[in-house]
Write a protein that holds these residues in place. Sequence first.
Motif, mmCIF file in Angstrom:
data_model
loop_
_atom_site.group_PDB
_atom_site.id
_atom_site.type_symbol
_atom_site.label_atom_id
_atom_site.label_comp_id
_atom_site.label_asym_id
_atom_site.label_seq_id
_atom_site.Cartn_x
_atom_site.Cartn_y
_atom_site.Cartn_z
ATOM 1 N N UNK A 5 -19.593 -7.682 -41.232
ATOM 2 C CA UNK A 5 -18.377 -7.897 -40.448
ATOM 3 C C UNK A 5 -18.604 -8.974 -39.388
ATOM 4 N N UNK A 6 -17.470 -9.504 -38.906
ATOM 5 C CA UNK A 6 -17.503 -10.496 -37.829
ATOM 6 C C UNK A 6 -18.113 -9.836 -36.605
ATOM 7 N N UNK A 7 -19.090 -10.473 -36.002
ATOM 8 C CA UNK A 7 -19.780 -9.873 -34.871
ATOM 9 C C UNK A 7 -19.708 -10.804 -33.670
ATOM 10 N N UNK A 12 -25.108 -13.944 -22.568
ATOM 11 C CA UNK A 12 -26.167 -13.358 -21.745
ATOM 12 C C UNK A 12 -26.791 -12.126 -22.366
ATOM 13 N N UNK A 13 -26.134 -11.541 -23.356
ATOM 14 C CA UNK A 13 -26.709 -10.397 -24.046
ATOM 15 C C UNK A 13 -27.546 -10.877 -25.223
ATOM 16 N N UNK A 14 -28.360 -9.957 -25.736
ATOM 17 C CA UNK A 14 -29.223 -10.272 -26.868
ATOM 18 C C UNK A 14 -28.382 -10.576 -28.107
ATOM 19 N N UNK A 32 -18.753 -14.142 -27.425
ATOM 20 C CA UNK A 32 -17.379 -13.669 -27.244
ATOM 21 C C UNK A 32 -16.633 -14.608 -26.298
ATOM 22 N N UNK A 33 -15.486 -15.130 -26.745
ATOM 23 C CA UNK A 33 -14.708 -15.979 -25.835
ATOM 24 C C UNK A 33 -14.044 -15.129 -24.755
ATOM 25 N N UNK A 34 -13.727 -15.755 -23.640
ATOM 26 C CA UNK A 34 -13.015 -15.050 -22.583
ATOM 27 C C UNK A 34 -11.591 -14.812 -23.062
ATOM 28 N N UNK A 35 -11.135 -13.583 -22.980
ATOM 29 C CA UNK A 35 -9.778 -13.212 -23.388
ATOM 30 C C UNK A 35 -9.154 -12.360 -22.298
ATOM 31 N N UNK A 136 -9.872 -15.635 -16.587
ATOM 32 C CA UNK A 136 -9.691 -14.296 -17.135
ATOM 33 C C UNK A 136 -9.026 -14.313 -18.500
ATOM 34 N N UNK A 137 -9.081 -15.452 -19.173
ATOM 35 C CA UNK A 137 -8.623 -15.530 -20.549
ATOM 36 C C UNK A 137 -7.161 -15.841 -20.751
ATOM 37 N N UNK A 138 -6.441 -16.156 -19.692
ATOM 38 C CA UNK A 138 -5.037 -16.531 -19.834
ATOM 39 C C UNK A 138 -4.931 -17.981 -20.283
#
Length: 194
Positions: A5-7, A12-14, A32-35, A136-138
């Motif tokens: 699956x898409x992960x 900053x995380x492993x 992960x993009x900011x959303x 904040x992803x706007x």
Amino acid sequence: MAQSSWSEYRPGQRFPGVIGRTTEESSPAWPQPVRAVAGAPNVLFIVFDDTGFGQFGCYGSPIETPNLDALAAGGLLYSNMHTTSLCSPSRSCIITGRNHHANGMAAITELATGYPGYDGQIPFENGFLSEMLLQHGYNTYMVGKWHLTQSEQESAAGPYDRWPLGRGFERFYGFLGGDTSQWYPDLVYDNHQV
């Protein structure tokens, strides 16, 4: 065994994917993009120059303003709004939440004098609402009259850091100065003249 699956993972995380000897043994993962958070409200500011509460039907005006009345019916109505009686300074207060003197906008940009509070240059540390929402992803978009950049910085030569795209808006369509011709307007699209 490779992940199918898409992960995504937070920067900053492993890295949670799998790096194998071959692509069949590997699984990618993407930062992960900011959303905006789920259920985040839309934010819409409508700023009118040279108007007051008395011009809108939702405040009792005899002038019919059905679309504005409909917007007001579903949201917050201000009853204690203070302005600076000038467009650029008021706009700077609305978009930063700060006093117009703290924004260097004690007067319209064309009347900047070079003295503290009157230099016509909003400090970058006085964050714009657009800059905060963008973080904040706007998605942010500005249309219409800007009037927050000194006249000598409005040409195609820039600098562009005080134009809408330099202050947190992803797109812009409008005019930079305090006024423009209604028949042959000096329009700007993003960072270039139309």
